[in-house]
Design a protein around this motif. Structure first.
Motif, PDB file in Angstrom:
ATOM      1  N   GLY A 300       0.641  -1.167   0.022  1.00  0.00           N
ATOM      2  CA  GLY A 300      -0.011   0.032   0.185  1.00  0.00           C
ATOM      3  C   GLY A 300       0.974   1.261  -0.031  1.00  0.00           C
ATOM      4  N   PRO A 301       0.199   2.449  -0.358  1.00  0.00           N
ATOM      5  CA  PRO A 301       0.859   3.622  -0.366  1.00  0.00           C
ATOM      6  C   PRO A 301       1.645   4.022   0.853  1.00  0.00           C
ATOM      7  CG  PRO A 301      -0.954   3.969  -1.813  1.00  0.00           C
ATOM      8  CD  PRO A 301      -1.062   2.493  -1.022  1.00  0.00           C
ATOM      9  N   LEU A 302       2.739   4.495   0.961  1.00  0.00           N
ATOM     10  CA  LEU A 302       3.260   4.980   2.380  1.00  0.00           C
ATOM     11  C   LEU A 302       3.427   6.451   2.190  1.00  0.00           C
ATOM     12  CD1 LEU A 302       4.761   4.408   4.907  1.00  0.00           C
ATOM     13  CD2 LEU A 302       6.730   4.090   3.937  1.00  0.00           C
ATOM     14  N   ARG A 303       2.918   7.038   3.221  1.00  0.00           N
ATOM     15  CA  ARG A 303       3.133   8.470   3.503  1.00  0.00           C
ATOM     16  C   ARG A 303       4.675   8.939   3.364  1.00  0.00           C
ATOM     17  NH1 ARG A 303       1.718  11.641   7.608  1.00  0.00           N
ATOM     18  NH2 ARG A 303       1.700  10.009   8.903  1.00  0.00           N
ATOM     19  N   SER A 304       4.981   9.676   2.630  1.00  0.00           N
ATOM     20  CA  SER A 304       6.487  10.048   2.499  1.00  0.00           C
ATOM     21  C   SER A 304       6.864  10.784   4.038  1.00  0.00           C
ATOM     22  CB  SER A 304       6.838  11.185   1.362  1.00  0.00           C
ATOM     23  OG  SER A 304       5.914  12.427   1.377  1.00  0.00           O
ATOM     24  N   THR A 305       6.024  11.541   4.462  1.00  0.00           N
ATOM     25  CA  THR A 305       6.198  12.145   5.773  1.00  0.00           C
ATOM     26  C   THR A 305       6.457  11.137   6.772  1.00  0.00           C
ATOM     27  OG1 THR A 305       3.792  12.809   5.873  1.00  0.00           O
ATOM     28  CG2 THR A 305       5.218  14.397   5.108  1.00  0.00           C
ATOM     29  N   ALA A 306       5.496  10.066   6.830  1.00  0.00           N
ATOM     30  CA  ALA A 306       5.524   9.188   7.914  1.00  0.00           C
ATOM     31  C   ALA A 306       7.032   8.515   7.928  1.00  0.00           C
ATOM     32  CB  ALA A 306       4.455   7.978   7.644  1.00  0.00           C
ATOM     33  N   TRP A 421      13.025   5.413 -11.856  1.00  0.00           N
ATOM     34  CA  TRP A 421      12.158   5.446 -10.386  1.00  0.00           C
ATOM     35  C   TRP A 421      10.908   5.340 -10.656  1.00  0.00           C
ATOM     36  CZ3 TRP A 421      14.532   5.425  -5.121  1.00  0.00           C
ATOM     37  CH2 TRP A 421      15.831   5.422  -5.411  1.00  0.00           C
ATOM     38  N   TYR A 422       9.866   4.516 -10.103  1.00  0.00           N
ATOM     39  CA  TYR A 422       8.467   4.353 -10.443  1.00  0.00           C
ATOM     40  C   TYR A 422       7.663   4.892  -9.371  1.00  0.00           C
ATOM     41  CZ  TYR A 422       9.677   1.500 -14.328  1.00  0.00           C
ATOM     42  OH  TYR A 422      10.546   1.000 -15.470  1.00  0.00           O
ATOM     43  N   PHE A 423       6.663   5.541  -9.627  1.00  0.00           N
ATOM     44  CA  PHE A 423       5.637   6.128  -8.498  1.00  0.00           C
ATOM     45  C   PHE A 423       4.444   5.739  -8.657  1.00  0.00           C
ATOM     46  CE2 PHE A 423       9.308   8.861  -9.350  1.00  0.00           C
ATOM     47  CZ  PHE A 423       9.651   9.644  -8.183  1.00  0.00           C
ATOM     48  N   LEU A 424       3.620   5.189  -7.506  1.00  0.00           N
ATOM     49  CA  LEU A 424       2.252   4.819  -7.544  1.00  0.00           C
ATOM     50  C   LEU A 424       1.477   5.689  -7.108  1.00  0.00           C
ATOM     51  CD1 LEU A 424       0.645   2.383  -7.461  1.00  0.00           C
ATOM     52  CD2 LEU A 424       1.150   1.863  -5.210  1.00  0.00           C
ATOM     53  N   GLU A 425       0.382   5.904  -7.940  1.00  0.00           N
ATOM     54  CA  GLU A 425      -0.739   6.729  -7.235  1.00  0.00           C
ATOM     55  C   GLU A 425      -1.978   6.095  -6.876  1.00  0.00           C
ATOM     56  OE1 GLU A 425       0.318  10.881  -9.509  1.00  0.00           O
ATOM     57  OE2 GLU A 425      -1.183   9.802 -10.304  1.00  0.00           O
ATOM     58  N   GLN A 442      -5.530   8.801  -3.841  1.00  0.00           N
ATOM     59  CA  GLN A 442      -4.475   8.624  -2.783  1.00  0.00           C
ATOM     60  C   GLN A 442      -3.614   9.922  -2.760  1.00  0.00           C
ATOM     61  OE1 GLN A 442      -5.301   6.626  -5.120  1.00  0.00           O
ATOM     62  NE2 GLN A 442      -5.637   4.572  -4.484  1.00  0.00           N
ATOM     63  N   LEU A 443      -3.675  10.729  -3.699  1.00  0.00           N
ATOM     64  CA  LEU A 443      -2.914  12.069  -3.518  1.00  0.00           C
ATOM     65  C   LEU A 443      -3.745  13.127  -2.476  1.00  0.00           C
ATOM     66  CD1 LEU A 443      -2.126  12.833  -7.387  1.00  0.00           C
ATOM     67  CD2 LEU A 443      -0.806  11.639  -5.639  1.00  0.00           C
ATOM     68  N   ILE A 444      -4.776  12.953  -2.296  1.00  0.00           N
ATOM     69  CA  ILE A 444      -5.721  13.921  -1.560  1.00  0.00           C
ATOM     70  C   ILE A 444      -5.303  13.217   0.145  1.00  0.00           C
ATOM     71  CG2 ILE A 444      -7.683  14.647  -0.980  1.00  0.00           C
ATOM     72  CD1 ILE A 444      -8.756  14.297  -3.852  1.00  0.00           C
ATOM     73  N   ASP A 445      -5.522  11.998  -0.221  1.00  0.00           N
ATOM     74  CA  ASP A 445      -5.259  11.087   1.227  1.00  0.00           C
ATOM     75  C   ASP A 445      -3.953  11.637   1.956  1.00  0.00           C
ATOM     76  OD1 ASP A 445      -7.501   9.532   0.256  1.00  0.00           O
ATOM     77  OD2 ASP A 445      -6.314   7.627   0.305  1.00  0.00           O
ATOM     78  N   GLU A 446      -3.029  11.797   1.117  1.00  0.00           N
ATOM     79  CA  GLU A 446      -1.734  12.182   1.542  1.00  0.00           C
ATOM     80  C   GLU A 446      -1.599  13.465   1.934  1.00  0.00           C
ATOM     81  OE1 GLU A 446       3.042  12.076   0.228  1.00  0.00           O
ATOM     82  OE2 GLU A 446       1.771  10.596  -0.557  1.00  0.00           O
TER      83      GLU A 446
END
Length: 566
Positions: A300-306, A421-425, A442-446
């Motif tokens: 699952g997507p991981l918050r970069s700030t986390a 490098w790949y990025f998942l949205e 997911q962009l809004i979630d973050e």
């Protein structure tokens, strides 16, 4: 009478599943692979049961004997190569031994998630034709298994035999035979049965060994459920492949994670973002200093700030991986760092392609996307599943154009080191279509999750007369937070078309057993409450304005009809 259900591959499948390089697993069957470890006196498994307050340990030699004994037990019940065997997959040594034993006999393992109900288990048993359910000796496990009259129950216990012995008389089939039958998470539709051969598992293990840099000194702390690919293949099986060891914990608990890590001398753990968030939210009290060199986050997507907060607080690097059950385990992973932090833009990345995997991003016509252009992530390589069981339509769609289509939205960038490098949205099916614009929730979630009083958040669409779909966000708050305050926060940080219009606060997030948000289930759950906004026209202000950025100009009548799709 149930019959064994086989997976029928499509004509397009061999193209995507073709090896992309010269590597091929060097073993003829699982038995040959299982015998290749010679370090019989080294520890392989430490099983920790918090519920029972116990800890048990097996050396490589003891574990091999335990698996041979369980394989003999399965053989006496009639299990042979090609048979499907269901396993009620609690995090126990017995469950793991059952897994190895099924593969030793050339069978196909069908993990049953203990969190699912009996009705779902019976549905899986009927679909796969499994005639046996393997369980540990726990009273509840045995009782649950015996409620299924369609399958015989095989109870496994007493694994501590130290007697050295040869392998069982009856052993397995070829590496290309089905070895694992997983099920998709069902976050965007009905779960599909995924068939994975042992060759794909071994090939992906070699890729992970190279990408992760794991060695015989690696000891993995397993807190994820082994009914799923991450817990089973990465945390529990890969350590045997690399000559390392694993610590199997019956259930994750934030208050004991660091203590168990220190006591067992674990060096790494493959977790999910939910676990990382719980560890961050834990009290800052004194913890034994762990020997962990890194943690790996996936599923699952991981918050970069986390990730950054975790590294600063615990001093342990965080790497991301990406993969699906359909790709066995891993397609991409953040390369190991020799020092320093990732540059900010790469912190959001799921990494580079692992060995033996070819990854790309394509548009809706199957044409490769350029740098930074959004599209669907696709893959090729021998680690791919054989296909979805008895689902020709899904196989044809998934393997079209010579690629496996993940159904995930993403893009790529070339870093300073020259690597892609790949990025998942997020999932393509989860895109919100607002006024003809596709928006990845997911962009809004973050952004919402960066608010200091937001514990977790999930963005969902709701039907709206004027935009087709509008944006709502479901929030679990950790303090006194109002809708107006959060909408203002979003208006400062998001483009106007991406700003949520409605905030709903709650206390429980629908999710799978590995922490993936069940967004479609959440949208259905909130549909009644959001129906009153069908007629509402929301004014969108310029980015950076305060609460007036999103103000309802007109409220819907509570009796307003909803479109049929709702």
């Amino acid at each position: 009478m149930m019959t064994e259900q086989r997976c029928r591959p499509t004509a397009a499948e061999p193209v995507a599943r073709r090896d992309i390089d010269a590597y091929s697993p060097p073993w003829a069957d699982f038995a040959a692979f299982f015998r290749h470890r010679k370090d019989d006196d080294r520890t392989f498994l430490i099983a920790v049961s918090r519920g029972q307050g116990t800890r048990a340990e097996w050396s490589v030699g003891q574990w091999r004997n335990a698996v041979y004994n369980v394989a003999d037990q399965l053989s006496r019940h009639g299990v042979r190569a090609g048979n499907s065997v269901a396993v009620l997959a609690h995090n126990s040594a017995e469950t793991l031994a059952l897994t190895f034993a099924v593969w030793l006999l050339g069978g196909c393992l069908v993990p049953l998630d203990p969190r699912d109900g009996d009705e779902r288990h019976e549905e899986i048993l009927q679909e796969c034709g499994a005639r046996w359910i393997g369980v540990d000796s726990g009273v509840e496990s045995v009782a649950r298994a015996r409620r299924h009259a369609s399958a015989d129950t095989i109870v496994v216990g007493g694994l501590m035999s130290t007697q050295r012995r040869e392998h069982p008389a009856v052993i397995g089939g070829p590496l290309d035979a089905p070895a694992l039958r997983m099920h998709s998470s069902g976050t965007s539709g009905r779960p599909k049965a995924i068939i994975i051969p042992m060759r794909s598992i071994l090939l992906n293990c070699h890729a992970m060994q190279e990408a992760f840099g794991w060695t015989p000194e690696t000891r993995v702390l397993t807190v994820l459920p082994i009914s799923h690919a991450n817990g089973l293949l990465i945390n529990s099986f890969l350590p045997w492949f690399v000559g390392g060891s694993t610590v199997l914990v019956d259930k994750f608990q934030g208050s004991t994670f660091w203590h168990i890590a220190a006591e067992t001398r674990a060096t790494t753990s493959s977790i999910v973002p939910t676990v990382l968030e719980y560890l961050l939210a834990g009290e800052a009290g004194d913890h034994p200093a762990p020997l962990m060199k890194e943690v790996i986050s996936g599923s699952g997507p991981l918050r970069s700030t986390a990730a950054s907060e975790f590294e600063q607080r615990f001093g342990i690097p965080v790497r991301q991986l990406y993969g699906l059950s359909e790709t066995t385990a891993v397609l991409t992973a953040t390369p190991p760092r020799t020092g320093g932090n990732l540059e900010p833009r790469l912190r959001k990345s799921i990494g580079t392609a692992v060995p033996h995997a070819q990854v790309d991003v394509v548009d809706s016509n199957g044409i490769p996307c350029g740098h930074g252009v959004r599209g669907e992530i696709v893959a090729r390589g021998g680690m791919l599943m054989t296909g979805y069981a008895n689902n020709d339509a899904a196989n044809t769609k998934a393997f079209s154009g010579g690629w496996f289509h993940t159904g995930d939205r993403g893009y790529w960038e070339r870093a300073a080191d020259g690597k892609i490098w790949y990025f998942l949205e997020g999932r393509l099916k989860e895109s919100i279509v607002r006024g003809g614009l596709n928006i990845a929730p997911q962009l809004i979630d973050e952004v919402v999750a960066t608010h200091p009083l937001v514990q977790s958040a999930a963005t969902v669409p709701f039907a709206n007369r004027w935009q087709g779909e509008e944006i709502a966000v479901f929030v679990i708050a950790s303090g006194d937070l109002t809708e107006a305050e959060l909408l203002a926060w979003c208006a400062e940080r998001l483009e106007p078309n991406m700003c949520p219009k409605v905030v709903i606060f709650g206390s429980e997030m629908p999710s799978t057993s590995v922490g993936k948000i069940r967004r479609s289930a959440l949208a259905l759950q909130l549909a009644g409450e959001l129906a009153r906004f069908w007629e509402t026209s929301f004014r969108t202000e310029t980015r950076g304005h305060r609460p007036a950025a999103v103000v309802p100009e007109r409220r819907a009548d509570t009796q307003s009809p909803l479109p049929a799709a709702q």
